[in-house]
Design a protein around this motif. Structure first.
Motif, PDB file in Angstrom:
ATOM      1  N   GLY A   1     -12.745  11.282 -45.867  1.00 45.01           N
ATOM      2  CA  GLY A   1     -13.025  11.532 -47.287  1.00 45.01           C
ATOM      3  C   GLY A   1     -12.857  12.991 -47.672  1.00 45.01           C
ATOM      4  N   GLY A   2     -12.838  13.183 -48.981  1.00 48.95           N
ATOM      5  CA  GLY A   2     -12.482  14.479 -49.537  1.00 48.95           C
ATOM      6  C   GLY A   2     -13.514  15.571 -49.323  1.00 48.95           C
TER       7      GLY A   2
ATOM      8  N   GLU B   1     -13.268  17.032 -45.933  1.00 46.91           N
ATOM      9  CA  GLU B   1     -11.958  17.694 -45.899  1.00 46.91           C
ATOM     10  C   GLU B   1     -12.065  19.135 -46.433  1.00 46.91           C
ATOM     11  OE1 GLU B   1      -9.101  16.152 -44.966  1.00 46.91           O
ATOM     12  OE2 GLU B   1      -7.806  17.842 -45.508  1.00 46.91           O
TER      13      GLU B   1
ATOM     14  N   LYS C   1      -3.191  19.831 -42.561  1.00 49.03           N
ATOM     15  CA  LYS C   1      -2.821  18.761 -43.501  1.00 49.03           C
ATOM     16  C   LYS C   1      -1.734  19.195 -44.476  1.00 49.03           C
ATOM     17  CE  LYS C   1      -5.086  15.349 -44.165  1.00 49.03           C
ATOM     18  NZ  LYS C   1      -6.408  15.124 -44.652  1.00 49.03           N
TER      19      LYS C   1
ATOM     20  N   VAL D   1      -2.133   7.189 -49.042  1.00 52.43           N
ATOM     21  CA  VAL D   1      -3.111   7.609 -48.020  1.00 52.43           C
ATOM     22  C   VAL D   1      -4.488   7.477 -48.656  1.00 52.43           C
ATOM     23  CG1 VAL D   1      -3.990   9.562 -46.672  1.00 52.43           C
ATOM     24  CG2 VAL D   1      -1.532   9.323 -47.032  1.00 52.43           C
TER      25      VAL D   1
ATOM     26  N   ARG E   1      -8.887   6.046 -47.816  1.00 53.02           N
ATOM     27  CA  ARG E   1      -9.850   5.195 -47.126  1.00 53.02           C
ATOM     28  C   ARG E   1      -9.615   3.762 -47.601  1.00 53.02           C
ATOM     29  NH1 ARG E   1     -14.378   5.518 -49.276  1.00 53.02           N
ATOM     30  NH2 ARG E   1     -13.861   6.943 -50.957  1.00 53.02           N
TER      31      ARG E   1
ATOM     32  N   LYS F   1      -9.580   2.134 -54.419  1.00 51.21           N
ATOM     33  CA  LYS F   1      -8.242   2.721 -54.213  1.00 51.21           C
ATOM     34  C   LYS F   1      -7.162   1.665 -54.421  1.00 51.21           C
ATOM     35  CE  LYS F   1     -10.318   6.463 -52.419  1.00 51.21           C
ATOM     36  NZ  LYS F   1     -10.330   7.789 -52.995  1.00 51.21           N
TER      37      LYS F   1
ATOM     38  N   GLY G   1      -4.914   4.946 -43.610  1.00 50.86           N
ATOM     39  CA  GLY G   1      -6.332   5.220 -43.854  1.00 50.86           C
ATOM     40  C   GLY G   1      -7.042   5.438 -42.543  1.00 50.86           C
ATOM     41  N   SER G   2      -8.249   5.945 -42.634  1.00 46.85           N
ATOM     42  CA  SER G   2      -9.058   6.064 -41.416  1.00 46.85           C
ATOM     43  C   SER G   2     -10.507   5.809 -41.801  1.00 46.85           C
ATOM     44  CB  SER G   2      -8.904   7.445 -40.792  1.00 46.85           C
ATOM     45  OG  SER G   2      -9.192   8.429 -41.732  1.00 46.85           O
TER      46      SER G   2
ATOM     47  N   ILE H   1      -0.803  12.879 -41.293  1.00 44.42           N
ATOM     48  CA  ILE H   1      -0.841  12.629 -42.744  1.00 44.42           C
ATOM     49  C   ILE H   1       0.114  13.578 -43.458  1.00 44.42           C
ATOM     50  CG2 ILE H   1      -2.329  12.771 -44.794  1.00 44.42           C
ATOM     51  CD1 ILE H   1      -4.467  11.456 -43.051  1.00 44.42           C
TER      52      ILE H   1
ATOM     53  N   GLU I   1     -11.866   7.087 -59.411  1.00 41.61           N
ATOM     54  CA  GLU I   1     -11.580   8.172 -58.483  1.00 41.61           C
ATOM     55  C   GLU I   1     -12.470   9.348 -58.824  1.00 41.61           C
ATOM     56  OE1 GLU I   1     -10.756   9.513 -55.544  1.00 41.61           O
ATOM     57  OE2 GLU I   1      -9.004   8.203 -55.676  1.00 41.61           O
TER      58      GLU I   1
ATOM     59  N   GLY J   1      -9.440  12.792 -56.243  1.00 40.05           N
ATOM     60  CA  GLY J   1      -8.186  12.296 -55.684  1.00 40.05           C
ATOM     61  C   GLY J   1      -7.405  13.426 -55.033  1.00 40.05           C
ATOM     62  N   LEU J   2      -7.969  13.939 -53.927  1.00 40.57           N
ATOM     63  CA  LEU J   2      -7.306  15.045 -53.222  1.00 40.57           C
ATOM     64  C   LEU J   2      -5.916  14.676 -52.734  1.00 40.57           C
ATOM     65  CD1 LEU J   2      -9.926  16.618 -50.811  1.00 40.57           C
ATOM     66  CD2 LEU J   2      -8.800  17.668 -52.770  1.00 40.57           C
ATOM     67  N   THR J   3      -5.745  13.391 -52.409  1.00 46.90           N
ATOM     68  CA  THR J   3      -4.448  12.968 -51.876  1.00 46.90           C
ATOM     69  C   THR J   3      -3.336  13.204 -52.904  1.00 46.90           C
ATOM     70  OG1 THR J   3      -4.993  10.783 -52.628  1.00 46.90           O
ATOM     71  CG2 THR J   3      -5.352  11.227 -50.299  1.00 46.90           C
TER      72      THR J   3
ATOM     73  N   GLU K   1      -2.431  16.797 -52.547  1.00 52.55           N
ATOM     74  CA  GLU K   1      -1.737  16.966 -51.252  1.00 52.55           C
ATOM     75  C   GLU K   1      -0.278  16.535 -51.364  1.00 52.55           C
ATOM     76  OE1 GLU K   1      -5.790  16.028 -48.667  1.00 52.55           O
ATOM     77  OE2 GLU K   1      -4.136  14.611 -48.610  1.00 52.55           O
TER      78      GLU K   1
HETATM   79  N1  UDP Z   1      -7.719  11.217 -45.489  1.00 50.71           N
HETATM   80  C1  UDP Z   1      -7.479  11.393 -44.151  1.00 50.71           C
HETATM   81  N2  UDP Z   1      -7.200  10.308 -43.413  1.00 50.71           N
HETATM   82  C2  UDP Z   1      -7.119   9.084 -43.960  1.00 50.71           C
HETATM   83  C3  UDP Z   1      -7.382   8.896 -45.327  1.00 50.71           C
HETATM   84  C4  UDP Z   1      -7.691  10.009 -46.073  1.00 50.71           C
HETATM   85  O1  UDP Z   1      -7.526  12.505 -43.627  1.00 50.71           O
HETATM   86  O2  UDP Z   1      -6.811   8.153 -43.225  1.00 50.71           O
HETATM   87  C5  UDP Z   1      -7.976  12.412 -46.279  1.00 50.71           C
HETATM   88  C6  UDP Z   1      -6.943  12.624 -47.377  1.00 50.71           C
HETATM   89  O3  UDP Z   1      -5.802  13.282 -46.855  1.00 50.71           O
HETATM   90  C7  UDP Z   1      -7.741  13.462 -48.357  1.00 50.71           C
HETATM   91  C8  UDP Z   1      -9.150  12.913 -48.203  1.00 50.71           C
HETATM   92  O4  UDP Z   1      -9.201  12.275 -46.933  1.00 50.71           O
HETATM   93  O5  UDP Z   1      -7.738  14.803 -47.974  1.00 50.71           O
HETATM   94  C9  UDP Z   1      -9.463  11.881 -49.265  1.00 50.71           C
HETATM   95  O6  UDP Z   1      -9.867  12.528 -50.407  1.00 50.71           O
HETATM   96  P1  UDP Z   1      -9.761  11.850 -51.831  1.00 50.71           P
HETATM   97  O7  UDP Z   1     -10.333  12.802 -52.802  1.00 50.71           O
HETATM   98  O8  UDP Z   1      -8.335  11.425 -52.073  1.00 50.71           O
HETATM   99  O9  UDP Z   1     -10.616  10.517 -51.725  1.00 50.71           O
HETATM  100  P2  UDP Z   1     -12.113  10.181 -51.217  1.00 50.71           P
HETATM  101  O10 UDP Z   1     -11.935   9.591 -49.852  1.00 50.71           O
HETATM  102  O11 UDP Z   1     -12.903  11.448 -51.203  1.00 50.71           O
HETATM  103  O12 UDP Z   1     -12.586   9.157 -52.197  1.00 50.71           O
END
Ligand code: UDP
Length: 403
Positions: free
Chosen positions: A39-40, A43, A190, A218, A220, A225, A249-250, A288, A305, A308-310, A313
């Motif tokens: 999650g963001g 991150e 990243k 990309v 979760r 999402k 995702g992870s 990623i 959202e 939405g860091l993705t 990115e």
């Molecule tokens: N992310 C990751 N691996 C994954 C899925 C997401 O490292 O398998 C990272 C993604 O690159 C981003 C962050 O987790 O930096 C997700 O942030 P975002 O604000 O998009 O969504 P959140 O998960 O906080 O709702």
């Protein structure tokens, strides 16, 4: 460390950051959230804490611990604040408080400034001693379930200030509210530049074909999402354009619903060999990065959202991003210029085809996207903004704030 951002971040951001840091040097700054990975929030903290330290601020990052019942409850709070209907009874709220009480006894909450991230650790404010306490709300609270919003509001109200990512989220929960969008670190694993060989290595290892266009999301595995919506849009496009879809995702330790959503998505994809569902281990940052760089089009088809860091990115990698018009995504995507905003599966499919069929437009959009992120969404700007809020709170009552 801050020197390394010269030539990348806007000069004005770096200058102000330095001035603020000089004024706050030697003071302690504690961040608390509920997970170190996934999650963001995690991150950003992984990157911001070392930057703060390098600026002479004594920055710390702690996490609260809880049992399954706690994280089931806080996921419900998260869903309800983002507008889903959830039932949270009194006993659950008491458990939320109790877990925070136990954490407060173990954590060292003594700091000049304390930034509490999201609802999970919000009750820690009940145990505050000195310092400036700030609540950082990362989630989309534009249309929350009212009773849950009210309960969280009783905690938010005890903070000196609250920070939201988008102005629509500010809701008179706290006496002083600030809008600060999140950011990405251009120097992190990243986001750093990768060589062609590094990208190819990831493609090889993860089994992603490189002879066709790659569509990537990309995220979760979370219903907000809209991973199944992404697959439906891909199916519409696939009739006309040969492409592969990658959903990466992870697991996040504070998200108990991930496994269930992942299995729904796998069923939905029903063995399509061109749909690659990747469950990456935590900290797969370089993979990623490589996936984002090998993509032709990046999707973030969120229904709700926080920020939405993705999106940032993907944009930083010079890619056209198609994003759901939710939360902070419209802050990043100027429709038709730095990407496309969409409201439906059909709209997503339409924009995907438009970009797949027009390389020149995709490249131009990607260039604008990267520049927009440079100006607005780099970590130096966000660090500057956090320090500004802290400094403003220390300067309360003064008509002039000196730097
Ligand atoms: N992310 C990751 N691996 C994954 C899925 C997401 O490292 O398998 C990272 C993604 O690159 C981003 C962050 O987790 O930096 C997700 O942030 P975002 O604000 O998009 O969504 P959140 O998960 O906080 O709702």
């Amino acid at each position: 460390m801050i020197e390394s951002y010269k030539g990348i971040s806007p000069r004005g951001d770096l200058l102000l950051l330095r001035k603020l840091a000089d004024n706050l040097a030697g003071k302690t700054f504690l961040h608390v959230n509920s997970t170190r990975e996934g999650g963001g929030v995690a991150e950003i903290l992984q990157r911001m804490v070392p930057i703060l330290s390098s600026l002479g601020i004594k920055a710390r990052w702690d996490i609260i611990k809880g049992d399954d019942r706690f994280f089931d409850m806080t996921k419900k709070v998260h869903n309800a604040l983002q507008g889903y209907t959830e039932f949270i009874d009194k006993a659950m709220w008491e458990h939320h408080y109790k877990v925070n009480e136990e954490n407060a006894a173990k954590l060292d909450l003594d700091a000049d400034a304390v930034l509490i991230h999201d609802p999970q650790p919000a009750p820690l404010v009940s145990f505050r001693t000195g310092g400036v306490w700030i609540w950082r709300c990362h989630i989309d609270v534009s249309n929350p379930q009212r009773d849950v919003f009210k309960e969280i509001g009783t905690y938010a109200n005890k903070f000196d200030a609250a920070i939201y990512s988008v102005s629509r989220f500010a809701g008179a929960m706290c006496p002083n509210e600030f809008i600060i969008p999140p950011s990405i670190d251009p120097l992190s694993e990243k986001n750093r530049e990768l060589t062609i060989e590094e990208i190819a290595e990831t493609a090889n290892r993860l089994g992603i074909p490189t002879d066709r266009s790659v569509i990537l999301q990309v995220s979760r595995f979370d219903r907000f999402k809209d991973p199944t919506g992404v697959i439906m849009a891909y199916r519409m496009v696939k009739k006309y354009n040969d492409c592969v879809l990658v959903l990466a995702g992870s697991p996040a330790t504070d998200d108990p619903e991930g496994a269930e959503v992942l299995s729904e998505v796998r069923d939905f994809a029903s063995n399509d060999p061109d749909v690659h569902i990747l469950l990456l281990p935590p900290f797969s940052d370089k993979d990623i990065n490589a996936l984002q760089r090998m993509a032709t089009v990046i999707l973030q088809k969120s229904l709700k959202e926080g920020f939405g860091l993705t999106v940032a990115e993907g944009m930083w990698k010079g890619k056209p991003v198609i994003g759901g018009a939710a939360g902070g995504i419209p802050l990043q995507i100027i429709h038709g210029i730095t990407g496309f905003l969409v409201h439906s599966i059909e709209g997503t499919a339409f924009r995907m085809r438009q970009l797949l069929n027009n390389d020149e437009m995709a490249a131009r959009m990607g260039q604008h996207a990267r520049e927009y992120v440079r100006q607005n969404f780099l970590i130096t700007r966000q660090t500057r903004d956090y320090l500004s809020v802290w400094y403003t709170m220390l300067s309360k009552g003064k008509s002039l704030i000196e730097l």
